[in-house]
Design a protein around this motif. Structure first.
Motif, PDB file in Angstrom:
ATOM      1  N   MET A 210      53.445  67.504 -13.746  1.00 24.35           N
ATOM      2  CA  MET A 210      53.880  68.876 -13.546  1.00 24.35           C
ATOM      3  C   MET A 210      55.232  69.610 -13.717  1.00 24.35           C
ATOM      4  SD  MET A 210      50.512  69.055 -12.272  1.00 24.35           S
ATOM      5  CE  MET A 210      50.741  70.490 -10.853  1.00 24.35           C
TER       6      MET A 210
ATOM      7  N   PHE B 193      52.360  75.906  -9.260  1.00 31.43           N
ATOM      8  CA  PHE B 193      51.534  74.937  -8.760  1.00 31.43           C
ATOM      9  C   PHE B 193      51.884  75.090  -7.112  1.00 31.43           C
ATOM     10  CE2 PHE B 193      51.562  74.116 -13.831  1.00 31.43           C
ATOM     11  CZ  PHE B 193      50.521  73.677 -13.475  1.00 31.43           C
TER      12      PHE B 193
ATOM     13  N   TYR C   2      55.031  68.674  -5.511  1.00 27.27           N
ATOM     14  CA  TYR C   2      53.658  69.093  -5.945  1.00 27.27           C
ATOM     15  C   TYR C   2      52.367  68.654  -5.291  1.00 27.27           C
ATOM     16  CZ  TYR C   2      55.743  70.859  -9.983  1.00 27.27           C
ATOM     17  OH  TYR C   2      56.304  71.637 -11.166  1.00 27.27           O
TER      18      TYR C   2
END
Length: 257
Positions: free
Chosen positions: A43, A148, A156
């Motif tokens: 990510m 995100f 995340y």
């Protein structure tokens, strides 16, 4: 509710043989099933790739199966820093320049100026044109890891690395996030290119009436150009031309090697 979408499931090896290239890499886990490349790393690399993009153009197909009137249409994003955006979905167009944006009215053949009422007009334009759908492409381009939902302390936390899969003959990591909507749990799946770390596509799936997985929304990009030269008329208020028909997205289920 729409009927269950039938999908052909290919293994990584079978798809590799079909495409004539190696299988997606980097998912071999330890006995406890931990991936060698972590979700947070993927990510972060994705966010970094977008932060380095001065311009971005993405061509693909948008699918909306939320109602019986199933919609499958071409989509194109053109983005340029600091705050330019052109979105075309079929023959609908929105253009954003800073805090100002316009929407093309097909009946009059004219652009109508809209009042900016959010802090993220690029995302708002997509939300309105797609009738309530949020898109990752402008969100990550404009807001980075906030798109995100990254936590300062836990990373995340809501995302999981499902595995690897092919999309439009590109090897991708597939990350997922579960979303509870009323009494239904939907899953957002995102294909992140293993080389460029750009988002190649995403879909939202949920259990159907028969218990089988069905697609509700999907957006897959067959062509991504980063830091390319955009035409001088890209963000001008000109009548849209029809977008070309995209090739069928070749996908298979994600899984560990």
């Amino acid at each position: 509710m729409a009927n269950t979408v039938t999908r052909t499931i290919l293994t990584v090896i079978a798809c590799a043989a079909l495409c004539g290239c190696e299988a997606p890499r980097g998912t071999q886990g330890d006995p406890n099933g931990t991936f060698t490349i972590r979700t947070n790393e993927i990510m972060d690399r994705c966010v970094d790739a977008y932060s380095k993009a001065r311009t971005l153009s993405a061509n693909g197909t948008f699918r909306d199966y939320r109602t019986e009137n199933r919609r499958v249409v071409p989509i194109r994003w053109d983005l340029a820093r600091p705050s330019k955006c052109r979105l075309q979905i079929d023959m609908e167009v929105a253009i954003v320049i800073g805090d100002h944006w316009w929407v093309y009215d097909a009946e009059s053949g004219q652009y109508k100026k809209r009042r900016s009422f959010t802090r993220t007009p690029m995302e708002t334009a997509g939300y309105l044109l797609a009738r309530g759908v949020s898109f990752l492409t402008p969100a990550v381009f404009a807001r980075g890891d906030a798109a995100f939902g990254k936590s300062r302390t836990r990373g995340y936390v809501d995302w999981k690395l499902l595995g690897v899969a092919w999309l439009h003959e590109r090897p991708c990591y597939v990350v997922t996030k579960s979303m509870a909507v009323k009494s239904t749990t939907s899953v957002l799946r995102v294909w992140i290119d293993q080389d460029s770390y750009l988002v190649r596509g995403w879909d939202v799936v949920e259990p159907g009436d028969d218990g089988r997985e069905q697609t509700v929304l999907a957006c897959m990009y067959h062509d991504l150009v980063v830091n390319g030269v955009q035409g001088g008329a890209t963000y001008e208020l000109t009548a849209p031309a029809a977008l070309g028909k995209a090739p069928m997205a070749r996908r298979e289920s994600a899984g560990k090697e």
